[in-house]
Design a protein around this motif. Structure first.
Motif, PDB file in Angstrom:
ATOM      1  N   ILE A  22       0.867  -1.173   0.000  1.00 47.77           N
ATOM      2  CA  ILE A  22       0.000   0.000   0.000  1.00 47.77           C
ATOM      3  C   ILE A  22       0.904   1.223   0.000  1.00 47.77           C
ATOM      4  N   ILE A  23       0.782   2.033  -1.026  1.00 46.08           N
ATOM      5  CA  ILE A  23       1.621   3.219  -1.174  1.00 46.08           C
ATOM      6  C   ILE A  23       0.769   4.448  -0.890  1.00 46.08           C
ATOM      7  N   VAL A  53       5.180   7.913   1.542  1.00 45.40           N
ATOM      8  CA  VAL A  53       6.173   8.792   0.927  1.00 45.40           C
ATOM      9  C   VAL A  53       5.848  10.219   1.345  1.00 45.40           C
ATOM     10  N   ASN A  54       6.662  10.745   2.270  1.00 47.36           N
ATOM     11  CA  ASN A  54       6.482  12.128   2.704  1.00 47.36           C
ATOM     12  C   ASN A  54       7.104  13.030   1.649  1.00 47.36           C
ATOM     13  N   ASP A  55       6.244  13.697   0.909  1.00 51.29           N
ATOM     14  CA  ASP A  55       6.648  14.494  -0.251  1.00 51.29           C
ATOM     15  C   ASP A  55       6.906  15.947   0.150  1.00 51.29           C
ATOM     16  N   GLY A  56       7.776  16.134   1.139  1.00 53.38           N
ATOM     17  CA  GLY A  56       8.178  17.476   1.542  1.00 53.38           C
ATOM     18  C   GLY A  56       7.144  18.222   2.367  1.00 53.38           C
ATOM     19  N   SER A  57       6.392  17.517   3.189  1.00 46.83           N
ATOM     20  CA  SER A  57       5.371  18.170   4.015  1.00 46.83           C
ATOM     21  C   SER A  57       5.997  19.224   4.926  1.00 46.83           C
ATOM     22  N   THR A  58       5.265  20.322   5.126  1.00 46.45           N
ATOM     23  CA  THR A  58       5.723  21.390   6.007  1.00 46.45           C
ATOM     24  C   THR A  58       4.879  21.472   7.276  1.00 46.45           C
ATOM     25  N   ASP A  59       3.884  20.618   7.412  1.00 52.23           N
ATOM     26  CA  ASP A  59       3.066  20.570   8.624  1.00 52.23           C
ATOM     27  C   ASP A  59       3.581  19.438   9.516  1.00 52.23           C
ATOM     28  N   SER A  60       2.767  18.901  10.385  1.00 54.33           N
ATOM     29  CA  SER A  60       3.228  17.852  11.299  1.00 54.33           C
ATOM     30  C   SER A  60       3.052  16.441  10.739  1.00 54.33           C
ATOM     31  N   SER A  61       2.843  16.317   9.443  1.00 54.90           N
ATOM     32  CA  SER A  61       2.697  14.995   8.830  1.00 54.90           C
ATOM     33  C   SER A  61       3.910  14.111   9.095  1.00 54.90           C
ATOM     34  N   ALA A  62       5.108  14.669   9.048  1.00 58.32           N
ATOM     35  CA  ALA A  62       6.327  13.872   9.255  1.00 58.32           C
ATOM     36  C   ALA A  62       6.364  13.271  10.656  1.00 58.32           C
ATOM     37  N   SER A  63       5.962  14.021  11.658  1.00 66.58           N
ATOM     38  CA  SER A  63       5.985  13.475  13.023  1.00 66.58           C
ATOM     39  C   SER A  63       4.911  12.399  13.210  1.00 66.58           C
ATOM     40  N   ILE A  64       3.783  12.543  12.538  1.00 65.12           N
ATOM     41  CA  ILE A  64       2.741  11.507  12.588  1.00 65.12           C
ATOM     42  C   ILE A  64       3.267  10.226  11.946  1.00 65.12           C
ATOM     43  N   LEU A  65       3.919  10.363  10.797  1.00 63.47           N
ATOM     44  CA  LEU A  65       4.501   9.198  10.121  1.00 63.47           C
ATOM     45  C   LEU A  65       5.552   8.530  11.003  1.00 63.47           C
ATOM     46  N   GLU A  66       6.362   9.308  11.647  1.00 61.45           N
ATOM     47  CA  GLU A  66       7.400   8.759  12.523  1.00 61.45           C
ATOM     48  C   GLU A  66       6.780   7.966  13.667  1.00 61.45           C
ATOM     49  N   ARG A  67       5.740   8.501  14.266  1.00 61.71           N
ATOM     50  CA  ARG A  67       5.071   7.819  15.379  1.00 61.71           C
ATOM     51  C   ARG A  67       4.515   6.464  14.933  1.00 61.71           C
ATOM     52  N   TYR A  68       3.840   6.444  13.783  1.00 63.15           N
ATOM     53  CA  TYR A  68       3.255   5.190  13.296  1.00 63.15           C
ATOM     54  C   TYR A  68       4.333   4.197  12.863  1.00 63.15           C
ATOM     55  N   VAL A  77       8.739   4.637   5.876  1.00 62.25           N
ATOM     56  CA  VAL A  77       8.582   6.040   5.504  1.00 62.25           C
ATOM     57  C   VAL A  77       9.745   6.446   4.611  1.00 62.25           C
ATOM     58  N   ILE A  78       9.404   7.011   3.473  1.00 58.08           N
ATOM     59  CA  ILE A  78      10.390   7.551   2.548  1.00 58.08           C
ATOM     60  C   ILE A  78      10.249   9.066   2.579  1.00 58.08           C
ATOM     61  N   GLU A  79      11.338   9.757   2.776  1.00 61.18           N
ATOM     62  CA  GLU A  79      11.341  11.220   2.798  1.00 61.18           C
ATOM     63  C   GLU A  79      11.923  11.730   1.482  1.00 61.18           C
ATOM     64  N   GLN A  80      11.262  12.719   0.912  1.00 61.06           N
ATOM     65  CA  GLN A  80      11.798  13.352  -0.289  1.00 61.06           C
ATOM     66  C   GLN A  80      11.340  14.802  -0.337  1.00 61.06           C
ATOM     67  N   GLU A  81      12.042  15.597  -1.142  1.00 62.50           N
ATOM     68  CA  GLU A  81      11.602  16.970  -1.375  1.00 62.50           C
ATOM     69  C   GLU A  81      10.318  16.926  -2.178  1.00 62.50           C
ATOM     70  N   ASN A  82       9.525  17.984  -2.075  1.00 61.62           N
ATOM     71  CA  ASN A  82       8.250  18.019  -2.781  1.00 61.62           C
ATOM     72  C   ASN A  82       8.468  17.909  -4.286  1.00 61.62           C
ATOM     73  N   GLN A  83       7.877  16.844  -4.851  1.00 63.04           N
ATOM     74  CA  GLN A  83       7.985  16.605  -6.292  1.00 63.04           C
ATOM     75  C   GLN A  83       6.630  16.316  -6.919  1.00 63.04           C
ATOM     76  N   ASN A  90       5.667   7.007  -7.626  1.00 62.55           N
ATOM     77  CA  ASN A  90       6.766   6.284  -8.268  1.00 62.55           C
ATOM     78  C   ASN A  90       7.840   5.898  -7.249  1.00 62.55           C
ATOM     79  N   ALA A  91       8.151   6.784  -6.325  1.00 66.71           N
ATOM     80  CA  ALA A  91       9.150   6.487  -5.295  1.00 66.71           C
ATOM     81  C   ALA A  91       8.681   5.319  -4.437  1.00 66.71           C
ATOM     82  N   GLY A  92       7.408   5.310  -4.091  1.00 71.04           N
ATOM     83  CA  GLY A  92       6.870   4.198  -3.318  1.00 71.04           C
ATOM     84  C   GLY A  92       6.911   2.894  -4.079  1.00 71.04           C
ATOM     85  N   THR A  93       6.610   2.950  -5.348  1.00 71.61           N
ATOM     86  CA  THR A  93       6.614   1.753  -6.191  1.00 71.61           C
ATOM     87  C   THR A  93       8.008   1.125  -6.252  1.00 71.61           C
ATOM     88  N   LEU A  94       9.040   1.945  -6.262  1.00 72.64           N
ATOM     89  CA  LEU A  94      10.408   1.424  -6.295  1.00 72.64           C
ATOM     90  C   LEU A  94      10.739   0.589  -5.061  1.00 72.64           C
TER      91      LEU A  94
END
Length: 108
Positions: A22-23, A53-68, A77-83, A90-94
């Motif tokens: 599940i991506i 795939v955290n696509d460069g979130s600027t809110d607290s999405s990254a901390s929620i992903l980290e907790r889960y 969790v894959i971190e990348q700049e907003n693309q 595509n990053a998730g599929t890889l």
């Protein structure tokens, strides 16, 4: 067979072959993300891997992903700049290793 997946900053060891990957692309969805992840981790199928795939979130999405990802060993969790959505998928599929792939929007 064991699979090694690298997500975020840590290595996860899978002791099963996932049936479904599940991506979930994530971009500034802190209001909806916990509900989305709760829905996925409470599925009856156990042989799933969840690739966020955290696509460069600027809110607290990254901390929620980290907790889960700390609580559930099948979440990577894959971190990348907003693309954008397509690049995040595509990053998730890889990283997917399931027999089937499902794309879930994080605000669903």
């Amino acid at each position: 067979m064991k699979k090694e997946l690298f997500g975020g900053h840590r290595k996860l060891m899978k002791t099963y072959e996932p049936k479904v990957s599940i991506i979930i692309p994530v971009y500034n969805v802190e209001k909806y993300l916990a509900d989305c992840l709760d829905s996925v981790v409470n599925q009856t199928l156990e042989e799933i891997e969840i690739i966020c795939v955290n696509d460069g979130s600027t809110d607290s999405s990254a901390s929620i992903l980290e907790r889960y990802s700390c609580e559930y060993n099948n979440i990577t969790v894959i971190e990348q700049e907003n693309q954008g959505l397509s690049c995040a998928r595509n990053a998730g599929t890889l990283h997917a290793s399931g027999e089937y792939i499902y794309f879930l929007d994080s605000d669903d």
